[in-house]
Design a protein around this motif. Structure first.
Motif, PDB file in Angstrom:
ATOM      1  N   ASP A 239       0.829  -1.202   0.000  1.00 21.78           N
ATOM      2  CA  ASP A 239       0.000   0.000   0.000  1.00 21.78           C
ATOM      3  C   ASP A 239       0.864   1.252   0.000  1.00 21.78           C
ATOM      4  N   ASP A 240       0.255   2.341  -0.433  1.00 19.87           N
ATOM      5  CA  ASP A 240       0.911   3.642  -0.337  1.00 19.87           C
ATOM      6  C   ASP A 240       1.077   4.005   1.135  1.00 19.87           C
ATOM      7  N   GLU A 241       2.211   4.611   1.462  1.00 21.27           N
ATOM      8  CA  GLU A 241       2.463   5.000   2.844  1.00 21.27           C
ATOM      9  C   GLU A 241       1.819   6.356   3.102  1.00 21.27           C
ATOM     10  N   PRO A 242       0.857   6.452   4.016  1.00 23.61           N
ATOM     11  CA  PRO A 242       0.174   7.732   4.272  1.00 23.61           C
ATOM     12  C   PRO A 242       1.164   8.810   4.694  1.00 23.61           C
ATOM     13  N   GLY A 243       1.031   9.961   4.070  1.00 23.41           N
ATOM     14  CA  GLY A 243       1.855  11.105   4.465  1.00 23.41           C
ATOM     15  C   GLY A 243       3.262  11.107   3.924  1.00 23.41           C
ATOM     16  N   ILE A 244       3.640  10.118   3.121  1.00 23.19           N
ATOM     17  CA  ILE A 244       5.003  10.088   2.599  1.00 23.19           C
ATOM     18  C   ILE A 244       5.212  11.242   1.627  1.00 23.19           C
ATOM     19  N   VAL A 245       6.352  11.877   1.736  1.00 20.46           N
ATOM     20  CA  VAL A 245       6.706  12.994   0.848  1.00 20.46           C
ATOM     21  C   VAL A 245       7.993  12.630   0.126  1.00 20.46           C
ATOM     22  N   LEU A 246       7.932  12.634  -1.210  1.00 21.08           N
ATOM     23  CA  LEU A 246       9.105  12.332  -2.015  1.00 21.08           C
ATOM     24  C   LEU A 246       9.386  13.494  -2.953  1.00 21.08           C
ATOM     25  N   ASP A 247      10.639  13.732  -3.226  1.00 23.39           N
ATOM     26  CA  ASP A 247      11.049  14.829  -4.100  1.00 23.39           C
ATOM     27  C   ASP A 247      10.782  14.448  -5.553  1.00 23.39           C
ATOM     28  N   PRO A 248       9.966  15.228  -6.283  1.00 24.77           N
ATOM     29  CA  PRO A 248       9.693  14.914  -7.694  1.00 24.77           C
ATOM     30  C   PRO A 248      10.947  14.894  -8.548  1.00 24.77           C
ATOM     31  N   ASN A 249      11.984  15.630  -8.121  1.00 23.96           N
ATOM     32  CA  ASN A 249      13.217  15.670  -8.906  1.00 23.96           C
ATOM     33  C   ASN A 249      14.101  14.448  -8.669  1.00 23.96           C
ATOM     34  N   ASP A 250      13.799  13.697  -7.614  1.00 22.50           N
ATOM     35  CA  ASP A 250      14.541  12.468  -7.341  1.00 22.50           C
ATOM     36  C   ASP A 250      13.832  11.325  -8.052  1.00 22.50           C
ATOM     37  N   ARG A 251      13.990  11.287  -9.385  1.00 24.28           N
ATOM     38  CA  ARG A 251      13.207  10.354 -10.196  1.00 24.28           C
ATOM     39  C   ARG A 251      13.483   8.905  -9.848  1.00 24.28           C
ATOM     40  N   LEU A 252      14.735   8.577  -9.590  1.00 27.94           N
ATOM     41  CA  LEU A 252      15.082   7.184  -9.321  1.00 27.94           C
ATOM     42  C   LEU A 252      14.384   6.687  -8.062  1.00 27.94           C
ATOM     43  N   ARG A 253      14.449   7.475  -6.994  1.00 32.57           N
ATOM     44  CA  ARG A 253      13.814   7.041  -5.750  1.00 32.57           C
ATOM     45  C   ARG A 253      12.299   6.959  -5.924  1.00 32.57           C
ATOM     46  N   TYR A 254      11.725   7.944  -6.602  1.00 32.20           N
ATOM     47  CA  TYR A 254      10.273   7.928  -6.777  1.00 32.20           C
ATOM     48  C   TYR A 254       9.848   6.765  -7.649  1.00 32.20           C
ATOM     49  N   ARG A 255      10.631   6.469  -8.683  1.00 30.59           N
ATOM     50  CA  ARG A 255      10.293   5.333  -9.538  1.00 30.59           C
ATOM     51  C   ARG A 255      10.324   4.036  -8.743  1.00 30.59           C
ATOM     52  N   GLU A 256      11.350   3.860  -7.930  1.00 26.44           N
ATOM     53  CA  GLU A 256      11.468   2.637  -7.135  1.00 26.44           C
ATOM     54  C   GLU A 256      10.294   2.512  -6.163  1.00 26.44           C
TER      55      GLU A 256
END
Length: 534
Positions: free
Chosen positions: A387-404
């Motif tokens: 499931d999606d983690e509630p409240g998680i904030v990821l940097d849109p510019n950090d594409r690799l981390r967001y993709r993973e």
């Protein structure tokens, strides 16, 4: 020999710069003071100017409107008014980096074949950009401030070139004429004025600032990975050609939103079109540059292939009744998404105006379902991730981390992310509810999710885009309102590859019937519209 390095984009040269450089190169060197107000400690005058034209591989954007060779021409003319020898070097864009100053020095060293190996002992830097000042100071260089007064503000004793440029454009956007603008006539050096007047660059600047879809660097969004789009368009070029080849009218053929020119490459190999002229129009700078590069590499089977970087909504590119075939693939939903319904309708009208009688517009794009408002029950897979983690904030510019992170979500987890991110910046809020394990929402919104849930490489870019705003019948009605005739070959269809690889086992659709929930077929995904001007 003491050198003065002038790094900058140099799209506009000011009279202040000319006066400043005249004093710097011809005045008393002992009187020169650095950005901290301290004497430079020079005994010899600065007799050699080294101009570093940065972002030299970029042009036709708000940030970099002029091509490098035009900027160089203005510098060469201005240099004739100085008692010093000038040299220019072109520095390609390297993005935002704290090693920019180091890169400029290395590039000049290489391009000059070692003749200009600039070092703090024999070189002074002139720049009014605080960040650039800091980088050269860290490397040990003495820095002249030019317009800069206080680095902390920053404040300036005179407007730097970029501020002068913005003032001129702002006046023109309010209805003024940049050619007679007071700032243009009094602040801008003759070398730049002559260049702008000769080639109409003021008009270009105004047009670029009227393009709301683009970032200052000529991109649609700051988070888009264009490599993904290039691979997808190249891989699908032959399939697209097969889809439209029987409907293309020879003559002037224009591919709007041509991406890398891959479809035009296929069309130039068609013997039926050997007498045609081919035009590619691309808005995004990285894609336009790839088109030009491929033409230089001989990728097309016709010499009559031409490319423009233009926002087609800004005005007609071709004369009325002069185009035999317009092609648009995956373009019209971007017009709706980034520029709005009025822009899309203006585009449709401009297409009709530019088509010859009997000319065709072939529009292939995503499409919405007919019963958009119907309540749909989505059963989403949960075992294919977390499931999606509630409240998680990821940097849109950090594409690799967001993709993973996205790749690890289940289908249901991606919906949880989608319902928060989709058109959020545009002020749109998804209305849905949970009912006995089903996600209940409008069929249109269900289709928006299904069509986007696998775009983990460009999630943030895709979240700006709406695919399902019009159904096929609504598209046909819009074309007829614009005075176009819909050809019988037009159709909406469900892509079997998408169903097999993205929908089955991931999402199942149901509607309420008399006996309870009934399984729904997967909705349409794409359309081909063949519109004629009659």
């Amino acid at each position: 020999m003491t050198r003065l390095l002038l790094p900058g984009r140099h799209h506009l040269l000011t009279n202040f710069q000319l006066h400043y450089l005249t004093l710097v190169t011809s005045g008393n060197p002992a009187a020169l003071r650095d950005v901290a107000g301290q004497p430079l400690g020079l005994s010899d005058r600065l007799d050699t100017l080294v101009w570093a034209i940065t972002s030299a591989n970029h042009s036709n954007t708000r940030r970099n409107p002029l091509p490098a060779h035009r900027r160089e021409a203005a510098i060469e003319e201005l240099s004739t008014q100085l008692d010093a020898t000038s040299y220019t070097f072109l520095i390609d864009d390297v993005g935002h980096t704290d090693r920019f100053a180091h890169y400029v020095l290395k590039k000049i060293d290489v391009d000059s074949l070692g003749r200009f190996r600039l070092a703090p002992a024999d070189t002074v830097v002139a720049t009014s950009t605080p960040e650039v000042v800091e980088q050269y100071l860290r490397l040990g260089f003495r820095v002249l401030p030019v317009e800069l007064q206080d680095r902390q503000g920053p404040t300036f004793v005179e407007p730097p070139p970029w501020a002068v440029l913005e003032t001129i454009v702002a006046s023109a956007l309010r209805g003024g004429d940049w050619r007679t603008d007071e700032t243009f006539l009094t602040k801008v050096t003759r070398a730049t004025r002559r260049l702008y007047l000769k080639y109409g660059y003021g008009d270009l600047l105004v047009e670029l600032h009227r393009q709301p879809a683009l970032t200052p660097d000529g991109d649609l969004t700051a988070t888009r990975d264009y490599n993904v789009y290039v691979r997808a368009f190249d891989a699908g070029a032959e399939r697209k050609y097969e889809l439209i080849k029987d409907h293309v009218r020879p003559g002037r053929i224009v591919d709007v939103g041509c991406c890398t020119g891959a479809l035009l490459q296929q069309l130039t190999r068609d013997d039926r079109l050997r007498e045609s002229d081919f035009y590619g129009v691309e808005l995004a700078r990285p894609l336009y540059e790839e088109c030009v590069h491929r033409k230089q590499q001989g990728a097309f089977a016709s010499e009559n292939v031409f490319f423009y970087q233009r926002d087609v909504v800004g005005g007609a590119l071709f004369s009325p009744s002069s185009v035999h075939t317009f092609l648009t693939f995956s373009l019209t939903h971007e017009l709706e998404s980034y520029q709005g319904r009025p822009a899309l309708e203006r585009f449709i009208g401009a297409i009709r105006e530019q088509l010859t009688l009997g000319g065709r517009w072939l529009n292939a794009d995503v499409v919405g379902p007919e019963d958009k408002e119907e309540d749909t029950y989505l059963l989403l897979a949960t075992a294919d991730g977390h499931d999606d983690e509630p409240g998680i904030v990821l940097d849109p510019n950090d594409r690799l981390r967001y993709r993973e992170y996205l790749a690890g979500l289940s289908t249901r987890g991606r919906f949880q992310r989608f319902q928060h991110d989709f058109r959020h910046q545009e002020g749109q809020r998804l209305i849905w509810r949970e009912e006995q394990g089903y996600v209940v929402l409008r069929l249109q919104d269900a289709c928006e999710f299904l069509s986007k849930k696998d775009y983990v490489d460009n999630w943030f870019s895709e979240m700006h885009e709406t695919f399902c705003f019009w159904s096929f019948s609504e598209w046909c009605a819009a074309l007829e309102r614009a005075g176009l005739t819909v050809h019988p070959a037009s159709r909406a269809f469900t892509n079997p590859w998408i169903v097999e690889h993205r929908y089955e086992g991931k999402a199942t659709l149901f509607r309420k019937g008399p006996g309870g929930l009934e399984r729904m077929p997967y909705p349409v995904t794409n359309m081909l519209l063949v519109a004629e001007k009659r």
